[in-house]
Design an enzyme around this catalytic site. Structure first.
Site, PDB file in Angstrom:
ATOM      1  N   CYS A   1      62.553   8.038  36.022  1.00 22.33           N
ATOM      2  CA  CYS A   1      63.659   8.738  35.375  1.00 22.33           C
ATOM      3  C   CYS A   1      63.908  10.105  36.002  1.00 22.33           C
ATOM      4  CB  CYS A   1      63.400   8.892  33.880  1.00 22.33           C
ATOM      5  SG  CYS A   1      61.833   9.691  33.496  1.00 22.33           S
TER       6      CYS A   1
ATOM      7  N   GLN B   1      53.179   5.096  37.218  1.00 18.55           N
ATOM      8  CA  GLN B   1      54.386   4.733  37.953  1.00 18.55           C
ATOM      9  C   GLN B   1      54.118   4.664  39.459  1.00 18.55           C
ATOM     10  OE1 GLN B   1      56.685   7.967  36.325  1.00 18.55           O
ATOM     11  NE2 GLN B   1      57.740   6.658  34.850  1.00 18.55           N
TER      12      GLN B   1
ATOM     13  N   MET C   1      57.625   3.208  28.370  1.00 12.21           N
ATOM     14  CA  MET C   1      58.027   4.434  27.688  1.00 12.21           C
ATOM     15  C   MET C   1      58.202   4.193  26.192  1.00 12.21           C
ATOM     16  SD  MET C   1      60.573   6.351  30.354  1.00 12.21           S
ATOM     17  CE  MET C   1      60.538   7.895  29.460  1.00 12.21           C
ATOM     18  N   GLY C   2      58.767   3.059  25.832  1.00  9.66           N
ATOM     19  CA  GLY C   2      58.921   2.730  24.421  1.00  9.66           C
ATOM     20  C   GLY C   2      57.584   2.549  23.743  1.00  9.66           C
TER      21      GLY C   2
ATOM     22  N   GLY D   1      63.745  -0.491  23.360  1.00  8.66           N
ATOM     23  CA  GLY D   1      62.994  -0.703  24.606  1.00  8.66           C
ATOM     24  C   GLY D   1      61.512  -0.779  24.326  1.00  8.66           C
TER      25      GLY D   1
END
Length: 424
Positions: free
Chosen positions: A50, A117, A191-192, A187
Site C-alpha cells: 500500500c 510482505q 491486513m483485515g 477483506g
C-alpha cells in the site's frame, strides 16, 4: 552482479499516483517474466504494498538495468510516475532494501507488516523462477537482519502496522465507549486479519467481517469469538448500523461507491487501507462520513516515536556494517564461481580429449585407464595456476580484470556462466 532498485513510495508520491504503480498478483508475475526477457536483467523481484511499488533486479549493467526498469514503469503502468520514480544502484540499493525490510523506510517507523510482505515478494519470485542465487541471498540476509534488530532493539514493543494504527485511531476517537462501537472490516486477507487481532487485543466487542469469498472466515472466527461474518453482497445493507468501516481488500476496483451508499442516521468513519483504493473518493463527501486513507495516517500521533527514532539511528549504523559484509560476499562469490567454472571447463576438455584419443587408437583397457588418468591430471594442472591466482585476489577491481582475462582465454565461460544462477 549488481543490485538495482527502481520504484515509488510513500515519501514523495501521492496516493493517486501510487495506485497507478501498484501490482496485483497477475500483473506482478507478468512483470517479472517480461523483465527477465531483457538481456541486462538476470533476476527480478517486485515488492508492491500500500505504500510502495519497487522492483529489485540483479544485473551486470546497473545503468542499463535502471533505464529498463524506468521504461517498464512508464510503459506498463503510467507515464505520470516519471517525476516520482527513484533509481538506486549497488550499495545504495542494498541500503534501501535493508531500510525497507527493517521498517526504517515505512510510513509508520519500525512497522512489522513489511517484513512479511518482503518474504511474500521473495517467495512469489522464486515460485516462477524469477530470482536466483544473488537476489535470494540479498533478500534473505535483509530478512534475517531485520528479525535480529527487532529482537535486539525492540523498535516496536507492541506490533505496529497500518491496521494497528487504524484500530488505535478508532479507540482515540471514541475513548469512552469504543468497545461497544460496531465496526465492519471488509477483506479477510492479512491486513483485515491483523485489524481483527488488534480489535481483540484492544477490547472491541462488536466486529463484523465480510469478504468477496469466505475462504478465511473460519480463521477469523477463531481470532475473535464475537466476530459476525456477513455475505459480501449484503455489505451495503449493514452500513447504517455501523460506526466504523475498515476496508483492506486486494480488489483492483472500488468496492464501496457513493451512489450505492444507503442513507445514514449517525456519523460513520470509513478507513481505506487498500491500494488501489477500495472506497470511492466521493464517499467522503456524504454528510456524516469521515473518509480516511493511508496517507492520512502520517498525522496520527505516535506515542513511541521519539524512542523509535533513536533506535532507528542505531539500526542505520548496523545496516552499513551489514552491507560491507554483503559486498565482500558478492566479491568472493565471483571468485568461487570462476574457480568452479575453470574446473568444469578443464574436466570437459579432458573428457573430450580422452574420448577422441581412445576412439582413434587401439588401446587395451589398462592402457585406456592409464591414458585417461594422465590426461585428466594434466588438464587439472593447466588450470591450477589461474585458480591459485584467483584465490589470492581481494579487491573488486582485481576480480573484474581477472574475469575479463578468463573469459578471453576460455570463451565458453561467458560472463553469465561466471555467476552461476542465471536465466536458462
Amino acid at each position: 552482479m549488481k543490485l538495482v532498485a527502481v520504484g515509488i513510495n510513500h515519501k514523495d508520491t501521492p496516493l493517486e499516483i501510487r495506485e497507478k504503480g501498484a501490482f496485483i498478483h497477475r500483473t506482478l508475475n507478468e512483470g517479472i517474466r517480461t523483465l527477465l526477457n531483457e538481456n541486462d536483467i538476470a533476476e527480478a523481484i517486485i515488492l508492491s504494498t500500500c505504500n510502495r511499488s519497487e522492483i529489485y533486479v540483479a544485473t551486470r549493467n546497473a545503468d542499463a538495468a535502471g533505464e529498463i526498469l524506468k521504461e517498464f514503469y512508464l510503459k506498463n503502468k503510467s507515464d505520470q510516475l516519471e517525476p516520482y520514480l527513484f533509481i538506486k544502484k549497488e550499495r545504495a540499493a542494498m541500503v534501501h532494501l535493508y531500510e525497507v525490510v527493517t521498517g526504517l523506510d515505512s510510513m509508520i517507523l519500525g512497522e512489522d507488516q513489511i517484513l512479511g510482505q518482503v518474504k511474500d515478494a521473495l517467495e512469489k519470485s522464486q515460485a516462477i523462477k524469477g530470482c536466483g542465487k544473488y537476489l535470494t541471498k540479498m533478500f534473505r540476509e535483509a530478512i534475517t537482519f531485520s528479525k535480529k534488530v527487532k529482537t535486539e532493539y525492540k523498535i516496536s514493543e507492541t506490533p505496529l502496522s497500518l491496521s494497528s494504527t487504524a484500530v488505535k485511531h478508532v479507540k482515540r476517537q471514541y475513548p469512552e465507549d469504543y468497545g461497544a462501537k460496531k465496526i465492519l472490516i471488509i477483506g479477510s486477507g492479512k491486513m483485515g486479519e491483523l485489524a481483527l487481532r488488534y480489535m481483540k487485543a484492544e477490547g472491541f466487542q462488536n466486529p463484523y467481517m465480510t469478504n468477496r469469498t469466505f475462504h478465511n472466515m473460519d480463521k477469523c472466527e477463531a481470532i475473535h469469538e464475537n466476530v459476525k461474518t456477513i455475505h459480501y453482497e449484503n455489505r451495503y445493507d449493514l452500513i447504517p448500523e455501523m460506526d466504523v468501516i475498515i476496508s483492506a481488500t486486494a480488489s483492483p476496483h472500488v468496492i464501496l461507491k457513493a451512489d450505492e451508499m444507503p442513507e445514514l442516521t449517525k456519523p460513520l468513519t470509513v478507513i481505506d487501507l487498500a491500494l488501489p483504493r477500495d472506497i470511492e473518493e466521493a464517499v467522503g463527501n456524504i454528510a456524516g462520513v469521515e473518509l480516511l486513507t493511508i496517507d492520512d495516517f502520517r498525522e496520527i500521533i505516535d506515542e513511541t516515536m521519539a524512542y523509535r527514532l533513536k533506535v532507528a539511528a542505531a539500526i542505520s549504523g548496523e545496516i552499513q556494517h551489514e552491507i560491507d559484509g554483503l559486498l565482500s560476499w558478492v566479491t568472493h562469490a565471483k571468485v568461487d564461481n570462476m574457480v568452479r567454472d575453470l574446473n568444469e571447463t578443464s574436466r570437459q576438455l579432458a573428457e573430450e580429449t580422452i574420448e577422441n584419443l581412445c576412439g582413434r587408437l587401439s588401446l587395451s583397457e589398462k592402457e585406456e585407464t592409464y591414458l585417461s588418468k594422465i590426461i585428466r591430471s594434466k588438464f587439472r594442472e593447466m588450470v591450477m595456476p589461474p585458480i591459485k591466482q584467483l584465490k589470492s585476489l581481494d579487491t573488486e577491481e582485481e576480480i573484474i580484470r581477472m574475469e575479463k582475462t578468463v573469459t578471453y582465454l576460455f570463451p565458453g565461460m561467458n560472463e553469465k556462466s561466471l555467476w552461476g544462477d542465471q536465466k536458462k
